[in-house]
Design an enzyme around this catalytic site. Structure first.
Site: not given
Ligand code: ATP
Length: 290
Positions: A134, A8
């Site tokens: 995350d 990401k």
């Protein structure tokens, strides 16, 4: 079973303040990109979780997030068989790209399928947060707003398609160091997260690029000026804008044109400012894992 664990970037990262438990209250816009680690997971009769990896400095014991993710599900469902996981790392390590969290997310998907556990992505996300803040996002993927410590998630409309140039300098930045040296209450400027959200709604890549910002740069750039040099290099070579991802030191630049992106990629390689240089695209699946 073969799985891809996607990296990401953060199109926006703001820190609102420090909570009483010491964690920071965040507001981040997350975007999955087509840069990934590969995992090959198999059932074996030898009980336990057996990990091998192409990077010698990554732990293969219980400290690997793959191990933690697998153990979480295997303990809950009392699985007596073992698994082998072959992890091929391509995502830079400790770089602000959630590589370890994404490996954990892919492992949860793999274990769920291999042992037919029947958990939905939402149920995996509820469990994933125990492995790392995350991990739920890495299960969800796509474009998303993350709040709280990064665990409160809302899927957003897909970010417009574009080219993403990754440049990671050959330095390591500890996430702990960055947050410890961030004085959240003294920050003079904050990125306009609401503006980016609006630009995403309008599917306006130029506005997204214009507004993107990361408060953690206020800590890392003075200490590691090479981060600014890579940003400037990308912008001088046609990036719509360039930003540090997460707590760094990875820098990404967004491009609306393939040819310009390829030339900027070659120029960055030739400059030797970055150790890892990789050209990719944003990944979108409508915010849903298929
Ligand atoms: P974030 O964007 O969430 O801050 P990161 O890119 O900074 O993530 P990772 O690459 O996920 O950090 O890993 C950071 C540390 O975690 C490494 O120093 C490594 O030793 C350890 N680690 C544990 N499991 C893994 C894994 N599967 N891949 C990479 N690192 C791992």
């Amino acid at each position: 079973m073969r799985l891809r664990a996607l990296a990401k970037i953060n199109l926006g990262l703001d820190v609102l303040g420090k909570r009483e438990d010491g964690y920071h209250e965040l507001r981040m816009i997350m975007q999955t990109i087509n840069m990934y680690d590969q995992l090959e997971i198999e059932i074996c009769q030898d009980p336990g979780i057996h990990i091998s990896t192409n990077l010698p400095f990554i732990p293969t014991n219980e400290n690997n997030l793959v191990y933690k993710a697998a153990k979480l599900l295997m303990d809950e469902f009392q699985i007596s068989q073992g698994i082998t996981v072959e992890l091929q790392k391509f995502i830079p390590v400790a770089a602000g790209m959630a590589g370890g969290s994404s490996d954990a997310a892919a492992t949860m998907i793999g274990v769920n399928r291999l042992f037919d556990l029947g958990l939905s992505v939402k149920e995996l996300m509820e469990r994933g947060v125990k492995v790392g803040a995350d991990v739920p996002y890495c299960l969800l993927r796509g474009t998303a707003l993350a709040e709280g410590i990064g665990d409160k998630l809302r899927s957003l409309p897909a970010c417009p398609g574009c080219y993403v140039l990754i440049g990671k300098p050959g330095i390591s930045v500890s996430t702990k160091f960055v947050y410890e040296n961030l004085h959240a209450d003294e920050l003079e400027e904050h990125p306009n997260i609401d503006g980016i959200l609006e630009a995403i709604q309008w599917h306006n890549l130029y506005k997204i690029a214009d507004l993107m910002g990361n408060v953690l740069e206020t800590v890392t750039i003075p200490k590691y000026p090479v981060i600014q040099e890579i940003k400037d290099h990308m912008k001088d070579h046609g990036a719509l804008n360039a930003l540090m991802s997460g707590s760094g030191p990875t820098v990404f630049g967004l491009f609306d044109d393939k040819h310009t992106a390829q030339q900027a990629c070659e120029a960055l390689r030739a400059s030797h400012l970055a150790k890892t240089v990789f050209l990719t695209t944003v990944f979108n699946n409508g915010g849903r894992r298929k």
